[in-house]
Design an enzyme around this catalytic site. Structure first.
Site, short mmCIF file in Angstrom:
data_model
loop_
_atom_site.label_atom_id
_atom_site.label_comp_id
_atom_site.label_asym_id
_atom_site.label_seq_id
_atom_site.Cartn_x
_atom_site.Cartn_y
_atom_site.Cartn_z
CG HIS A 154 -2.10 -0.85 1.14
ND1 HIS A 154 -2.06 -2.17 1.50
CD2 HIS A 154 -3.36 -0.60 0.72
CE1 HIS A 154 -3.26 -2.71 1.31
NE2 HIS A 154 -4.07 -1.79 0.83
CE LYS A 158 -3.78 -0.39 4.97
NZ LYS A 158 -5.03 0.25 5.36
#
Ligand code: NAD
Length: 266
Positions: A154, A158
């Site tokens: 990600h 995040k």
């Protein structure tokens, strides 16, 4: 149907506002962000780059839950816990995409769901929810001779790891084997770990750049390996799923539902 967005200034919040504004049968009920956010008092559509619609971002979720038929929530675990209580009080549908909820916060959702329909899913995309069904089937078919590892990447912003989606895929794999994920999850490996424990489900996490979300589930056996995966190219897929969940949940009896219910994936 009147849909509100809490956390409407966030990456997902802005996507949701745009999606609601173009979805037939949906009307934007309003949007909030955290008290002190620089978005408060600004135009809800304006902050997403669209033309202003004369509706301002507030920090008053009580009013929003009272005004809306459904509220979509991609915020933070603490905020989501408070929002669930408001949803229960106002009997407003609550669509929860927030990840990283602790067991107490999931319990709070369960309690709130005695009073209203709540859809909670770590990933609202059609593709990932289909992947979860496939992972459960493959896990059931292959059995414990195949080692299961879940790999994800990600973007650098995040804040929780492993991703909610990875844990959801882990739960699907564990369900296929008839075991509880908590008993077999290997979430961290560092230093002299010893050999892999038979039956473990391992997690590996990468963070960087602007990656929206990549997930792979690897089933590694003797002499062969099966990999099932999903790559998200655009956050819009989560917004599409969340609005679909809101339309689906409208008029449903109180309960805690998943995207498997919404998408009728069995
Ligand atoms: P973000 O940080 O860009 O946005 C979060 C927003 O919530 C911010 O604008 C923040 O100010 C706001 N917020 C925080 N506390 C609040 C409060 N008390 N009241 C109102 N607003 C508040 O983060 P993001 O990338 O949009 O992700 C948000 C959450 O959604 C994360 O948990 C992420 O993992 C999750 N997520 C879920 C899916 C899914 O499909 N389920 C997809 C993408 C992201």
């Amino acid at each position: 149907m009147k849909i509100g967005v809490v956390g409407c200034a966030g990456r997902m919040g802005q996507m949701l506002v745009r999606r609601i504004l173009v979805t037939a049968g949906c009307e934007l009920a309003g949007g909030t962000d955290r008290a002190g956010s620089e978005a408060i008092g600004r135009d809800i559509a304006g902050i997403t780059g669209l033309d202003p619609i004369g509706m301002l971002v507030t920090d008053d979720p009580v009013q929003l839950f009272a005004d809306a038929d459904a509220v979509i929530d991609f915020t933070s675990p603490n905020a989501t816990e408070r929002h669930a209580a408001l949803a229960a009080q106002a009997k407003t549908v609550h669509i929860v995409g927030t990840t990283g909820l602790n067991p107490g916060q999931i319990d709070a959702l369960r309690k709130a769901a005695q009073h209203t329909a709540i859809v909670h899913a770590p990933n609202m995309s059609l593709g990932v929810n289909l992947l979860m069904v496939l992972v459960e089937q493959v896990s059931r078919t292959l059995g414990p001779d195949f080692d299961i590892e879940i790999v994800e990447m990600h973007h650098r912003h995040k804040v929780d790891a492993p991703s909610g989606t990875s844990l959801g895929l882990g739960r699907a794999a564990a369900a296929g084997r008839g075991v509880d994920l908590d008993a077999v999850a290997a979430r961290v490996r560092d230093g002299h770990t010893g050999e892999r424990r038979r039956g473990d489900i391992g997690f590996a996490v990468m963070r960087g750049g602007d990656v929206v979300g990549d997930h792979s589930v690897v089933f590694a056996g003797e002499g062969e390996r099966i990999e099932l995966g999903h790559r998200a190219g655009d956050r819009g897929i989560y917004a599409v799923g969340a609005v679909r969940a809101a339309l689906w949940a409208h008029g449903k009896p109180p309960g805690l539902y998943s995207m498997r219910d919404v998408l009728a994936l069995g």
